[in-house]
Design a protein around this motif. Sequence first.
Motif, mmCIF file in Angstrom:
data_model
loop_
_atom_site.group_PDB
_atom_site.id
_atom_site.type_symbol
_atom_site.label_atom_id
_atom_site.label_comp_id
_atom_site.label_asym_id
_atom_site.label_seq_id
_atom_site.Cartn_x
_atom_site.Cartn_y
_atom_site.Cartn_z
ATOM 1 N N LEU A 193 0.821 -1.197 0.000
ATOM 2 C CA LEU A 193 0.000 0.000 0.000
ATOM 3 C C LEU A 193 0.867 1.264 0.000
ATOM 4 C CD1 LEU A 193 -2.778 1.335 0.163
ATOM 5 C CD2 LEU A 193 -2.657 1.117 2.656
ATOM 6 N N LEU A 194 1.920 1.235 0.844
ATOM 7 C CA LEU A 194 2.816 2.392 0.896
ATOM 8 C C LEU A 194 3.553 2.592 -0.427
ATOM 9 C CD1 LEU A 194 4.321 1.951 4.495
ATOM 10 C CD2 LEU A 194 2.717 3.718 3.726
ATOM 11 N N MET A 195 3.996 1.479 -1.048
ATOM 12 C CA MET A 195 4.682 1.576 -2.334
ATOM 13 C C MET A 195 3.767 2.138 -3.408
ATOM 14 S SD MET A 195 6.909 -1.976 -2.357
ATOM 15 C CE MET A 195 7.415 -1.695 -4.055
ATOM 16 N N SER A 196 2.518 1.703 -3.394
ATOM 17 C CA SER A 196 1.551 2.227 -4.375
ATOM 18 C C SER A 196 1.322 3.716 -4.177
ATOM 19 C CB SER A 196 0.219 1.472 -4.247
ATOM 20 O OG SER A 196 0.392 0.095 -4.516
ATOM 21 N N THR A 197 1.227 4.128 -2.908
ATOM 22 C CA THR A 197 1.044 5.553 -2.615
ATOM 23 C C THR A 197 2.241 6.374 -3.085
ATOM 24 O OG1 THR A 197 -0.295 4.987 -0.680
ATOM 25 C CG2 THR A 197 0.578 7.224 -0.791
ATOM 26 N N GLU A 198 3.443 5.818 -2.854
ATOM 27 C CA GLU A 198 4.655 6.525 -3.252
ATOM 28 C C GLU A 198 4.727 6.658 -4.776
ATOM 29 O OE1 GLU A 198 9.520 6.281 -2.599
ATOM 30 O OE2 GLU A 198 8.175 4.770 -1.736
ATOM 31 N N LEU A 231 2.245 6.714 -6.793
ATOM 32 C CA LEU A 231 1.228 7.672 -7.187
ATOM 33 C C LEU A 231 1.713 9.103 -6.993
ATOM 34 C CD1 LEU A 231 -1.684 8.159 -8.136
ATOM 35 C CD2 LEU A 231 -2.403 8.046 -5.744
ATOM 36 N N ASN A 232 2.387 9.330 -5.850
ATOM 37 C CA ASN A 232 2.926 10.672 -5.595
ATOM 38 C C ASN A 232 3.997 11.043 -6.608
ATOM 39 O OD1 ASN A 232 1.284 11.061 -3.361
ATOM 40 N ND2 ASN A 232 2.775 10.200 -1.929
ATOM 41 N N GLN A 233 4.858 10.072 -6.974
ATOM 42 C CA GLN A 233 5.903 10.346 -7.956
ATOM 43 C C GLN A 233 5.304 10.674 -9.318
ATOM 44 O OE1 GLN A 233 8.357 6.854 -7.874
ATOM 45 N NE2 GLN A 233 9.457 7.448 -5.990
ATOM 46 N N SER A 234 4.269 9.952 -9.698
ATOM 47 C CA SER A 234 3.602 10.230 -10.977
ATOM 48 C C SER A 234 2.984 11.621 -10.975
ATOM 49 C CB SER A 234 2.525 9.171 -11.247
ATOM 50 O OG SER A 234 3.099 7.885 -11.331
ATOM 51 N N SER A 235 2.388 11.978 -9.838
ATOM 52 C CA SER A 235 1.788 13.306 -9.721
ATOM 53 C C SER A 235 2.838 14.405 -9.849
ATOM 54 C CB SER A 235 1.049 13.433 -8.390
ATOM 55 O OG SER A 235 0.501 14.731 -8.228
ATOM 56 N N ASP A 236 4.007 14.167 -9.219
ATOM 57 C CA ASP A 236 5.087 15.159 -9.307
ATOM 58 C C ASP A 236 5.590 15.301 -10.730
ATOM 59 O OD1 ASP A 236 4.933 15.617 -6.602
ATOM 60 O OD2 ASP A 236 6.542 14.219 -6.082
ATOM 61 N N ARG A 237 5.706 14.178 -11.458
ATOM 62 C CA ARG A 237 6.168 14.249 -12.847
ATOM 63 C C ARG A 237 5.178 15.007 -13.726
ATOM 64 N NH1 ARG A 237 8.010 8.890 -11.832
ATOM 65 N NH2 ARG A 237 6.081 8.010 -12.711
ATOM 66 N N ILE A 238 3.897 14.800 -13.470
ATOM 67 C CA ILE A 238 2.876 15.524 -14.247
ATOM 68 C C ILE A 238 2.956 17.020 -13.979
ATOM 69 C CG2 ILE A 238 0.394 15.886 -14.503
ATOM 70 C CD1 ILE A 238 0.045 12.870 -13.990
ATOM 71 N N LYS A 239 3.132 17.387 -12.697
ATOM 72 C CA LYS A 239 3.245 18.807 -12.363
ATOM 73 C C LYS A 239 4.468 19.434 -13.020
ATOM 74 C CE LYS A 239 0.873 18.552 -7.890
ATOM 75 N NZ LYS A 239 1.004 18.674 -6.410
ATOM 76 N N GLU A 240 5.595 18.692 -13.023
ATOM 77 C CA GLU A 240 6.820 19.204 -13.631
ATOM 78 C C GLU A 240 6.648 19.382 -15.144
ATOM 79 O OE1 GLU A 240 10.571 20.759 -13.611
ATOM 80 O OE2 GLU A 240 9.329 20.167 -11.903
ATOM 81 N N SER A 241 5.951 18.443 -15.785
ATOM 82 C CA SER A 241 5.700 18.543 -17.230
ATOM 83 C C SER A 241 4.836 19.754 -17.545
ATOM 84 C CB SER A 241 5.030 17.264 -17.736
ATOM 85 O OG SER A 241 5.865 16.136 -17.533
ATOM 86 N N ARG A 242 3.818 19.983 -16.736
ATOM 87 C CA ARG A 242 2.952 21.144 -16.963
ATOM 88 C C ARG A 242 3.718 22.450 -16.758
ATOM 89 N NH1 ARG A 242 -2.870 21.040 -14.384
ATOM 90 N NH2 ARG A 242 -2.921 22.846 -15.759
ATOM 91 N N LYS A 243 4.600 22.472 -15.758
ATOM 92 C CA LYS A 243 5.407 23.672 -15.513
ATOM 93 C C LYS A 243 6.325 23.953 -16.704
ATOM 94 C CE LYS A 243 8.646 25.722 -12.190
ATOM 95 N NZ LYS A 243 9.630 26.081 -13.197
ATOM 96 N N THR A 244 6.946 22.894 -17.247
ATOM 97 C CA THR A 244 7.814 23.065 -18.421
ATOM 98 C C THR A 244 7.025 23.601 -19.606
ATOM 99 O OG1 THR A 244 9.203 21.229 -17.661
ATOM 100 C CG2 THR A 244 9.394 21.882 -19.972
ATOM 101 N N LEU A 245 5.805 23.071 -19.794
ATOM 102 C CA LEU A 245 4.959 23.535 -20.901
ATOM 103 C C LEU A 245 4.600 25.001 -20.746
ATOM 104 C CD1 LEU A 245 3.301 22.900 -23.426
ATOM 105 C CD2 LEU A 245 1.433 22.174 -21.931
ATOM 106 N N LEU A 246 4.261 25.413 -19.522
ATOM 107 C CA LEU A 246 3.911 26.814 -19.283
ATOM 108 C C LEU A 246 5.110 27.727 -19.521
ATOM 109 C CD1 LEU A 246 1.686 26.495 -16.085
ATOM 110 C CD2 LEU A 246 0.932 27.058 -18.403
#
Length: 221
Positions: free
Chosen positions: A123-128, A130-145
């Motif tokens: 469960l903890l690994m899945s949460t981690e 998920l958090n890493q994927s969320s961070d990568r998405i945020k970083e991609s959006r920041k680069t696009l902006l």
Amino acid sequence: MSEVFDGYERQYCELSANVSRQCTAASALDGELKKQKLSETKAGLEDADTLIRKMDLEARSLQPSMKATLLAKLREYKTDLNNLKNEVKRITSANVNLTARDELLELGRADSLAVSNDQKGRLLMSTERLNQSSDRIKESRKTLLDTEELGVSILQDLHLQRQSLLHAHKSLHGVDDNISKSKKILAAMSKRMSRNKWIVGSLMTALVLAIILILYFKLTH
């Protein structure tokens, strides 16, 4: 006004009204239905954000007189979009809190049922992840902006350079006009000097002839 900007504006107004209705509907739901409605709402916010950036690019590419008016209007739409984002965050936060509470209750029940440490680790690994994927998405959006902002800056610089070139062209045209006028004045002065030379020459010739005639009459009489 720009027809392209007006088209983006109409699309944004319709999208904003739709997102607002979805927020109201999501507030009245719970569980999976609420998650689904929030997912649709977030997709609408992304589309609205894209339209805002398109309107910004179009406004900055226009003449200064039109650009100032459209940018002022655009600031209002950005404020409206931020309000919608805040409303979605508020609803999402409330939903996350409820989900977290449910998860805690579930964990409590699981503990009471002696859930294995291996299951907790997964469960903890899945949460981690998920958090890493969320961070990568945020970083991609920041680069696009950042890339889009750079594009806006380059477009604005090109517009300023175009204005400078047009101004330089007008200045050169004025210099050409002044040179043409100077040539005409010099040509007129040259013609006048030539005419004056002929007049002076004629007067001197007449004077010499008169002197010769006077001397002739004096010598003959």
